[in-house]
Design a protein around this motif. Structure first.
Motif, mmCIF file in Angstrom:
data_model
loop_
_atom_site.group_PDB
_atom_site.id
_atom_site.type_symbol
_atom_site.label_atom_id
_atom_site.label_comp_id
_atom_site.label_asym_id
_atom_site.label_seq_id
_atom_site.Cartn_x
_atom_site.Cartn_y
_atom_site.Cartn_z
ATOM 1 N N SER A 4 0.850 -1.191 0.000
ATOM 2 C CA SER A 4 0.000 0.000 0.000
ATOM 3 C C SER A 4 0.884 1.239 0.000
ATOM 4 O O SER A 4 2.095 1.155 0.227
ATOM 5 N N ILE A 5 0.279 2.395 -0.224
ATOM 6 C CA ILE A 5 1.048 3.638 -0.250
ATOM 7 C C ILE A 5 1.544 4.027 1.139
ATOM 8 O O ILE A 5 2.370 4.924 1.274
ATOM 9 N N PHE A 6 1.072 3.341 2.171
ATOM 10 C CA PHE A 6 1.463 3.655 3.536
ATOM 11 C C PHE A 6 2.648 2.818 4.020
ATOM 12 O O PHE A 6 3.134 3.028 5.128
ATOM 13 N N ASP A 7 3.120 1.875 3.194
ATOM 14 C CA ASP A 7 4.290 1.072 3.564
ATOM 15 C C ASP A 7 5.521 1.966 3.660
ATOM 16 O O ASP A 7 5.691 2.905 2.874
ATOM 17 N N SER A 11 10.669 -1.146 4.070
ATOM 18 C CA SER A 11 10.100 -2.468 3.828
ATOM 19 C C SER A 11 10.299 -2.934 2.381
ATOM 20 O O SER A 11 9.996 -4.064 2.047
ATOM 21 N N LEU A 12 10.841 -2.052 1.536
ATOM 22 C CA LEU A 12 11.049 -2.369 0.120
ATOM 23 C C LEU A 12 12.400 -3.034 -0.096
ATOM 24 O O LEU A 12 13.284 -2.959 0.757
ATOM 25 N N SER A 13 12.576 -3.643 -1.251
ATOM 26 C CA SER A 13 13.873 -4.217 -1.617
ATOM 27 C C SER A 13 14.886 -3.092 -1.781
ATOM 28 O O SER A 13 14.521 -1.921 -1.933
ATOM 29 N N GLY A 14 16.167 -3.458 -1.782
ATOM 30 C CA GLY A 14 17.226 -2.459 -1.921
ATOM 31 C C GLY A 14 17.089 -1.627 -3.182
ATOM 32 O O GLY A 14 17.245 -0.412 -3.166
ATOM 33 N N GLY A 15 16.777 -2.293 -4.287
ATOM 34 C CA GLY A 15 16.625 -1.576 -5.553
ATOM 35 C C GLY A 15 15.465 -0.593 -5.525
ATOM 36 O O GLY A 15 15.574 0.536 -6.017
ATOM 37 N N ASN A 16 14.358 -1.004 -4.938
ATOM 38 C CA ASN A 16 13.205 -0.106 -4.852
ATOM 39 C C ASN A 16 13.449 1.018 -3.856
ATOM 40 O O ASN A 16 12.949 2.128 -4.033
#
Length: 118
Positions: A4-7, A11-16
């Motif tokens: 969601s846009i609230f993450d 919590s994302l991968s390194g690339g993201n």
């Protein structure tokens, strides 16, 4: 790939996470962007996306200064390279003379460093 846009970005991968950093940069009024190891620790697919973003920014007129220890990254992305040894610039290389051999020659040679000049 957030749920969601609230993450949180953490919590994302390194690339993201790197892509989030680029997005934040673009909300500022910048002329020059300094990137220190922009693809360190990211997978091959993310590297490709990051390289594409860097190329797009350069095409839009941004000045990009990239610091990288990855030789293929430097050779593939840069128009001009400042080679350093022991904290001093030993050579400036311009495309098409940027090569692994030329970079290593200036990085390893026992030559007097250049004066600080652009």
């Amino acid at each position: 790939k957030a749920k969601s846009i609230f993450d949180l970005a953490s919590s994302l991968s390194g690339g993201n996470q790197q892509k989030v950093v680029f997005a934040k940069l673009l909300t500022s009024e910048l002329d020059v962007i300094i990137l220190d190891e922009p693809t360190k620790g990211v997978d091959v697919g993310a590297k490709s996306s990051i390289y594409e973003m860097i190329s797009d920014l350069a095409a839009q007129g941004y000045g990009i200064i990239m610091v990288s220890s990855e030789m293929p990254e430097i050779i593939g992305m840069c128009d001009r390279v400042a080679v350093m040894r022991e904290g001093r610039i030993t050579a400036f290389l311009n495309r098409p003379s940027i090569s692994q051999e030329a970079i290593l020659q200036h990085a390893m040679a026992d030559e007097a460093p250049l004066n600080n000049r652009a």
